[in-house]
Design a protein around this motif. Sequence first.
Motif, short mmCIF file in Angstrom:
data_model
loop_
_atom_site.label_atom_id
_atom_site.label_comp_id
_atom_site.label_asym_id
_atom_site.label_seq_id
_atom_site.Cartn_x
_atom_site.Cartn_y
_atom_site.Cartn_z
N LYS A 31 0.83 -1.21 0.00
CA LYS A 31 0.00 0.00 0.00
C LYS A 31 0.87 1.26 0.00
CE LYS A 31 -4.08 -1.97 2.19
NZ LYS A 31 -4.91 -2.00 3.38
N ALA A 32 1.94 1.24 0.78
CA ALA A 32 2.84 2.40 0.83
C ALA A 32 3.48 2.62 -0.54
CB ALA A 32 3.90 2.18 1.90
N LEU A 33 3.89 1.55 -1.19
CA LEU A 33 4.49 1.68 -2.52
C LEU A 33 3.47 2.15 -3.55
CD1 LEU A 33 6.81 -1.47 -2.61
CD2 LEU A 33 7.50 0.93 -2.43
N GLU A 34 2.24 1.67 -3.43
CA GLU A 34 1.18 2.15 -4.33
C GLU A 34 0.95 3.64 -4.16
OE1 GLU A 34 -2.21 -0.40 -3.48
OE2 GLU A 34 -1.99 -1.35 -5.44
N LEU A 35 0.92 4.11 -2.91
CA LEU A 35 0.75 5.54 -2.65
C LEU A 35 1.89 6.36 -3.23
CD1 LEU A 35 -0.57 5.59 1.04
CD2 LEU A 35 -1.80 6.30 -1.02
N LYS A 36 3.11 5.86 -3.05
CA LYS A 36 4.28 6.55 -3.59
C LYS A 36 4.23 6.58 -5.12
CE LYS A 36 8.25 7.00 -1.29
NZ LYS A 36 9.43 6.64 -0.57
N ALA A 37 3.82 5.47 -5.73
CA ALA A 37 3.71 5.40 -7.20
C ALA A 37 2.64 6.38 -7.68
CB ALA A 37 3.40 3.98 -7.64
N ALA A 38 1.53 6.45 -6.95
CA ALA A 38 0.46 7.39 -7.32
C ALA A 38 0.94 8.83 -7.22
CB ALA A 38 -0.77 7.16 -6.44
N GLU A 39 1.72 9.14 -6.17
CA GLU A 39 2.28 10.49 -6.03
C GLU A 39 3.20 10.81 -7.20
OE1 GLU A 39 4.25 11.02 -2.27
OE2 GLU A 39 2.50 10.30 -1.15
N HIS A 40 4.06 9.87 -7.57
CA HIS A 40 4.99 10.09 -8.68
C HIS A 40 4.22 10.25 -9.99
CE1 HIS A 40 8.77 9.65 -6.55
NE2 HIS A 40 8.26 8.62 -5.91
N LEU A 45 2.20 13.74 -14.30
CA LEU A 45 1.09 14.34 -15.06
C LEU A 45 1.11 15.86 -14.96
CD1 LEU A 45 -1.99 12.01 -14.39
CD2 LEU A 45 -0.76 12.34 -16.53
N ARG A 46 1.38 16.37 -13.77
CA ARG A 46 1.45 17.83 -13.59
C ARG A 46 2.61 18.42 -14.40
NH1 ARG A 46 -1.83 19.64 -9.42
NH2 ARG A 46 -2.63 17.99 -8.08
N ALA A 47 3.75 17.77 -14.37
CA ALA A 47 4.90 18.25 -15.14
C ALA A 47 4.62 18.21 -16.63
CB ALA A 47 6.14 17.42 -14.80
N LYS A 48 3.95 17.15 -17.07
CA LYS A 48 3.60 17.03 -18.49
C LYS A 48 2.63 18.14 -18.88
CE LYS A 48 1.49 13.89 -21.80
NZ LYS A 48 0.75 12.67 -22.00
N ALA A 49 1.63 18.40 -18.04
CA ALA A 49 0.66 19.46 -18.33
C ALA A 49 1.35 20.83 -18.36
CB ALA A 49 -0.46 19.45 -17.29
N GLU A 50 2.27 21.05 -17.43
CA GLU A 50 3.00 22.32 -17.40
C GLU A 50 3.83 22.48 -18.68
OE1 GLU A 50 4.28 26.01 -16.16
OE2 GLU A 50 2.62 24.78 -15.40
N GLY A 51 4.47 21.41 -19.11
CA GLY A 51 5.24 21.46 -20.36
C GLY A 51 4.36 21.78 -21.55
N GLU A 52 3.17 21.18 -21.60
CA GLU A 52 2.23 21.47 -22.69
C GLU A 52 1.79 22.93 -22.64
OE1 GLU A 52 0.21 19.10 -24.75
OE2 GLU A 52 1.57 17.44 -24.35
N ASN A 53 1.54 23.44 -21.43
CA ASN A 53 1.13 24.84 -21.29
C ASN A 53 2.24 25.79 -21.74
OD1 ASN A 53 -1.41 24.22 -20.31
ND2 ASN A 53 -0.79 24.33 -18.17
N ILE A 54 3.47 25.47 -21.39
CA ILE A 54 4.60 26.30 -21.81
C ILE A 54 4.72 26.29 -23.33
CG2 ILE A 54 7.13 26.43 -21.81
CD1 ILE A 54 6.99 25.50 -18.85
N ARG A 55 4.59 25.10 -23.94
CA ARG A 55 4.67 25.00 -25.40
C ARG A 55 3.55 25.79 -26.06
NH1 ARG A 55 2.07 22.38 -28.87
NH2 ARG A 55 1.03 21.00 -27.42
N ARG A 56 2.33 25.69 -25.53
CA ARG A 56 1.18 26.39 -26.10
C ARG A 56 1.38 27.91 -25.98
NH1 ARG A 56 -2.58 28.68 -23.63
NH2 ARG A 56 -2.32 27.55 -21.68
N ARG A 57 1.84 28.37 -24.80
CA ARG A 57 2.08 29.81 -24.62
C ARG A 57 3.17 30.30 -25.56
NH1 ARG A 57 3.27 29.15 -19.13
NH2 ARG A 57 1.45 28.14 -18.30
#
Length: 174
Positions: A31-40, A45-57
């Motif tokens: 369960k702890a590893l699953e939580l850590k994997a979900a956090e990562h 996903l957030r980093a990918k979205a930020e990269g897409e936003n930077i590219r779009r801007r």
Amino acid sequence: MLGNEPATEQPVAEPTVDNVDTIPSIEEQFKALELKAAEHYDAWLRAKAEGENIRRRAQEDISKAHKFAVEKFAGELLAVKDSLEAALAVQEQTVESFKSGVELTLKQLVSAFEKNALNEVNPVGEKFDPHKHQAIGMVDSEQEANTVVTVLQKGYTIAERTLRPALVMVAKGK
């Protein structure tokens, strides 16, 4: 006691059960590893979205730069247009007043060109350069061969790049 007697057994210490409570069970570890994997995964996903936003801007900025690149230059030309319209609006003009108005308008236009790094190329007497000049023909001349003798139409550069080559006549040579 010469060693023939049976040895008395000493009680052997059994492992304490207290250590077992501090080691998490496999399910808890999973369960702890699953939580850590979900956090990562969430961070990825957030980093990918930020990269897409930077590219779009960046694409929007480039689009705006292309769209409004001539804005400054166009603003400078508005004064020239206003002067030409004012000259045409005058009912009674003399040749001298018309000529002086055209000269002032030309000064405004030259000023607008200078402010925007649009430079005139008038290469009379220079060596022919195919990057800056376009030869229309060759003429007999006392000048050295491949020298510009006549400029039929001035050329222009913008920021050291040829916008329009000068149309020239070139010397054939002696």
